[in-house]
Design a protein around this motif. Structure first.
Motif: not given
Length: 533
Positions: A70-91
């Protein structure tokens, strides 16, 4: 016919730099956070700065094809993406603690992303504010600097010319009409050059080319301008002297040998021109600063002078208490008050509001105050007094002096109140159970040639309070209709019925400055007379 481009003229065009983005959070901290989350939840939550999920780089880093990814975007104050969390099962998920569900991992990542957004916003705010605070550094004269601008400019020209191996330099500045260039400073050239008449900008191709933002290099003596004739100059470079928004002139660096100037030397000459521009602007700021300080001192003197015209000590009486205050929106203004104890022991009080700009209203107020004090005998007859002031303003000016005035005379033994109100001033007769508004002619003094103002008679009983004020007191409440403002003021006065006169005045001045500060930026005066119960 084919024209060859001569090799003696070179233009150096500076490219506009690309502004860098604000740097994001420290990667080491995010890596530590991801490792901690893996140990705590069994899910790998990797943060990507300015990501592109479809890029080959992201695909090489993570396998996004997993069904539980899953991908969780991280937005700034004007709702523009500044990064994202990529979630997946750990090894190593099977060896860790009880695995958290994907939904819970997403919620956790979203919450952390919100914290990162807040952190980035705070860091960016500080980043910008620190740069803005640099503009607040005062411009001051250093103790060890040259005493005159001429010496400082010549020193800059000498250092600049010597830095690129040249023997002379000249700074030409534009006149106010941008039609001529006048030599203002030079080094390596005869000082009598400063007496030369200005050079017309029209036809000065090299200067014109430089003024549009180019560095012009002349390495052939045959193309040097005529004004250099008679001087041992074989090559030159010309760059603009300009502020961030306005061209100021041109800087010439002159060489006595035929030569060229490379890219680094051109940049160095441009830096010298920027140093000259900064020195000129600094000198202007220093002169302006001196002027501002002188003006501020004059304002302070004028403010003190006007405040000293107001009475400070009220008449002493066991049965009557009087207090007043004036709040000017600027250093000085047109509001004032006055009181006087007449020969028959009557108490005369006045509240005035002169119209016009800051200085105009202050001058008109001074005129009215002087006339009031010169007509002390008329203070017990307010109507007659205001008729006299109206004639004074009408005949003594060209129709640009107007004032509002509330004048009252109170018999201290009987409580008889005689008053006349003209213009935008008002009063309230506050009794224990009722309140009566005291108004008069709405036209200000000085607006008509003849007047016949009447004196109104009221009675101040024991426990009554007379409140006089200028129109500016109500300015902060203009968002309401007139009736609502009057009701609000009377209700506020009811809350103050048992407080001393001076405290009531302070409270009313404060009331006049709220709730809307943008509407209350007007002079206002309050005067309170209380008769003891």
């Amino acid at each position: 016919m084919t024209h060859s481009i001569p090799d003696y003229l070179k233009l150096h065009i500076e490219e506009t730099p690309v502004l860098a983005d604000f740097p994001t959070a420290a990667p080491d901290l995010l890596t530590t956070l991801s490792d901690a989350l893996l140990q705590a939840t069994g899910w790998s939550m990797q943060y990507l700065d300015h990501p592109d999920p479809t890029s080959s780089n992201a695909e090489e880093t993570l396998d996004l094809s997993e069904t539980q990814a899953a991908i969780i975007p991280v937005l700034d104050t004007v709702q523009q993406p500044i990064g994202q969390f990529v979630i997946h099962p750990g090894k190593s998920q099977q060896t860790g603690p009880a695995a958290t569900t994907l939904t819970a991992a997403k919620q956790l990542a979203s919450a952390i992303g919100g914290l990162i957004s807040m952190l980035e916003q705070s860091r960016e705010t500080v980043w910008k504010q620190e740069a803005e605070l640099a503009t607040g550094i005062p411009v001051t004269v250093r103790k060890d600097e040259e005493t005159h601008l001429a010496a400082r400019l010549e020193s800059i020209l000498r250092c600049g010319a010597e830095a690129v191996g040249c023997q002379a330099a000249a700074a030409y500045l534009l006149d106010d009409d941008t039609s001529y260039l006048k030599l203002r400073s030079c080094w390596g050239l005869p000082k009598q050059r400063l007496l030369d008449p200005p050079r017309p900008l029209q036809g000065a191709s090299t200067d014109l080319e430089a003024l549009v933002g180019h560095s012009v290099i002349l390495k052939d003596p045959s193309c040097l301008p005529d004004w250099l004739s008679g001087e041992n100059v074989q090559a030159a470079v010309c760059v603009p002297i300009s502020s961030p928004t306005v061209p100021l002139g041109t800087l010439w660096i002159l060489s006595d040998t035929a030569r060229s100037f490379d890219h680094h030397e051109s940049n160095l000459v441009e830096m010298v021109a920027g140093r000259i521009s900064a020195e000129l602007e600094r000198e202007i700021l220093l002169h302006q600063q001196v002027g501002v300080h002188q003006q501020e001192r004059q304002w302070q003197h004028a403010m003190a002078w006007q405040e000293n015209r107001l009475p400070k000590n009220p008449p002493l009486s066991n049965n009557w208490k009087i207090a007043a205050a004036t709040h000017q929106a600027e250093h000085i203004g047109g509001d004032f008050y006055d009181w006087n104890l007449l020969a028959d022991d009557s108490l005369a009080v006045v509240v005035g509001d002169a119209c016009g700009s800051t200085i105009e209203s202050a001058l008109t107020a001074t005129t009215v105050q002087a006339s009031l004090r010169a007509q002390t005998d008329l203070l017990r007859q307010p109507g007659e007094l205001l008729n006299h002031i109206n004639r004074l303003l009408w005949t003594g000016c060209t129709g640009d002096q107007f004032a509002s005035l509330f004048a009252a005379a109170i018999d201290q033994s009987t409580g008889k109140l005689q008053y006349t109100a003209v213009g935008e001033v008002g009063g309230i007769l506050l009794r224990p159970t009722t309140a009566r508004w005291l108004t008069g002619n709405p036209l200000a003094l000085g607006t008509q040639e003849t007047s016949d103002y009447e004196t109104v008679v009221e009675q101040l009983a024991a426990g009554d309070t007379l409140v006089l004020f200028s129109e500016g007191l109500l300015a902060g409440h203009r968002q309401h209709d007139t009736k609502a403002i009057q009701e609000a003021l009377v209700a506020f006065l009811r809350q103050l019925k048992d407080v001393p006169a001076d405290e009531m005045v302070d409270a009313l001045i404060q009331w006049g400055q709220t709730p809307d500060q943008s509407l209350s930026a007007e002079d206002h005066t309050v005067l309170v007379v209380q008769r003891a119960g």
